[in-house]
Every structure is written in C-alpha cells, then in structure tokens.
Design a protein around this motif. Structure first.
Motif, short mmCIF file in Angstrom:
data_model
loop_
_atom_site.label_atom_id
_atom_site.label_comp_id
_atom_site.label_asym_id
_atom_site.label_seq_id
_atom_site.Cartn_x
_atom_site.Cartn_y
_atom_site.Cartn_z
N UNK A 19 -4.41 -79.92 50.12
CA UNK A 19 -3.98 -81.24 49.60
C UNK A 19 -2.40 -81.10 49.25
N UNK A 20 -1.49 -81.70 50.01
CA UNK A 20 0.05 -81.46 49.86
C UNK A 20 0.37 -81.73 48.44
N UNK A 21 -0.09 -82.82 47.92
CA UNK A 21 0.44 -83.24 46.87
C UNK A 21 -0.14 -82.61 45.70
N UNK A 37 6.64 -74.19 35.88
CA UNK A 37 7.04 -74.73 34.36
C UNK A 37 6.44 -73.93 33.46
N UNK A 38 5.21 -73.64 33.72
CA UNK A 38 4.32 -72.66 32.50
C UNK A 38 4.99 -71.30 32.65
N UNK A 39 5.18 -70.60 34.01
CA UNK A 39 6.15 -69.38 34.16
C UNK A 39 7.25 -69.27 33.13
N UNK A 65 4.79 -67.01 46.20
CA UNK A 65 6.15 -67.00 46.73
C UNK A 65 6.87 -68.59 46.51
N UNK A 66 5.94 -69.75 46.46
CA UNK A 66 6.88 -70.96 46.11
C UNK A 66 6.98 -70.88 44.69
N UNK A 125 2.11 -75.86 42.02
CA UNK A 125 3.37 -75.01 42.05
C UNK A 125 4.27 -75.37 41.08
N UNK A 126 4.48 -77.02 40.91
CA UNK A 126 5.42 -77.13 39.79
C UNK A 126 4.94 -76.81 38.47
#
Length: 181
Positions: free
Chosen positions: A37-39, A50-52, A75-76, A45-46
């Motif tokens: 599911x791309x969305x 942010x959490x990272x 990677x992303x 990933x976003x």
C-alpha cells in the motif's frame, strides 16, 4: 493523506498476524500488505523518520538496517534523515572483512555481520528493524556498532511485542516503536 495519529490503526489493519510460524508457538507479523500500500508505506516511512529524529536527540550519521525487513524501512528512513545506510546481514553474505555477533532468538540462534569499515569511529547510528521481540537481534546490532567504534543513538521498530521484554536487553538505548502489542 494519513495522519500520524492514525499510524497504529494503519498498522493494525495492514499487518497480518500468523500464528505458529515459522515454528510452533511463534507469532509472526507479516508486513507485506503494508508494503504493498503506497500511501501506507509513505506514512510509515515519514513516521519512522520523525520518530528517529525524536529519539536520537541529535544528528544521525547512518541508519543501520537489519536483514531483511530492516532494509525495507531503513533505506528510505536514511534518505529522509540525510544519512547513509548500513546493511547488517546474515553470516556469509558480505564480501570482505566483517564484524560478527552470534545471539539467541526466540526460536533458535543466529549470527549477523557488518562490514568492519561500515561505520566511522564516533558515528551516531540509528538501528532499524521491523519487530522488536526478545531484543537479541537489536542487542547484537548494537554490539556490531560498538565493535566499529560507533554509538547507537536509538533503536526504532515498526512493532514491539511487549510481553517478550526485548527492550530490557537494549541497555537503556532510546528505543521506540510505531505500534506495540
């Protein structure tokens, strides 16, 4: 667009639970519907980036992804954080000189490796994987980072299985998940 507050529900809806796989008594979390599911993948990933940033409390020099699903997220996230990516592989998969660590899993033992020159001394590293269960794999990854002279600035996973107590094995390193069970 998926809001950050919707991330736990998104994970619940797109990660399949598979009982007794790969061995009896093990509950496997299948992330393939989420990846398709791309969305949802973009939102995950976003949220991980942010959490990272939040748990690392400063710049990240590299993101270390643990084979194989840690590669998919790491990677992303590395790109989003403006950092390089370091793969940690199963034993025998890397050419050249490598650091290695053997450790116990919830259903056996394993050995992971990282190129010995992958991390510059003093580098701040964010370690990423899909699931934190018993903590053996993440603790082993931290050992690899230490062998190379780096510092783990944080551990980040998609899912944490709280009943297995893996966080206790991580020596107080800031650790976060997007969903815990």
């Amino acid at each position: 667009m998926i809001h950050v507050s919707d991330i736990p529900g998104l994970i619940d809806s797109l990660v399949r639970t598979v009982e007794d796989w790969p061995d009896p008594g093990v509950t496997y979390r299948d992330i393939t519907p989420l990846l398709a599911d791309r969305d949802a993948l973009r939102a995950i990933i976003e949220a991980m980036a942010d959490k990272g940033r939040e748990i690392a409390g400063g710049p990240i020099d590299a993101v270390l992804g643990i084979e194989a699903r840690g590669f998919l997220f790491g990677t992303p996230v590395a790109l989003a954080l403006g950092a390089g990516f370091i793969p940690v592989r199963k034993v025998g998969k890397l050419p050249g000189e490598a650091h290695s660590v053997s450790y116990a899993l919830e259903y056996g033992t394993a050995t992971i490796e990282m190129h010995s020159d992958a991390i510059k001394p003093g580098a701040r590293v964010l370690v990423i994987d899909d699931v934190l269960a018993t903590g053996g794999t993440m603790a082993a990854a931290a050992d690899l980072v230490a062998q190379a002279g780096g510092t783990v600035a944080g551990n980040l996973v998609l899912i944490e299985i709280l009943s297995l107590g893996g966080r206790a094995r991580l020596n107080g390193i800031p650790t976060a998940s997007l969903r815990s069970y």
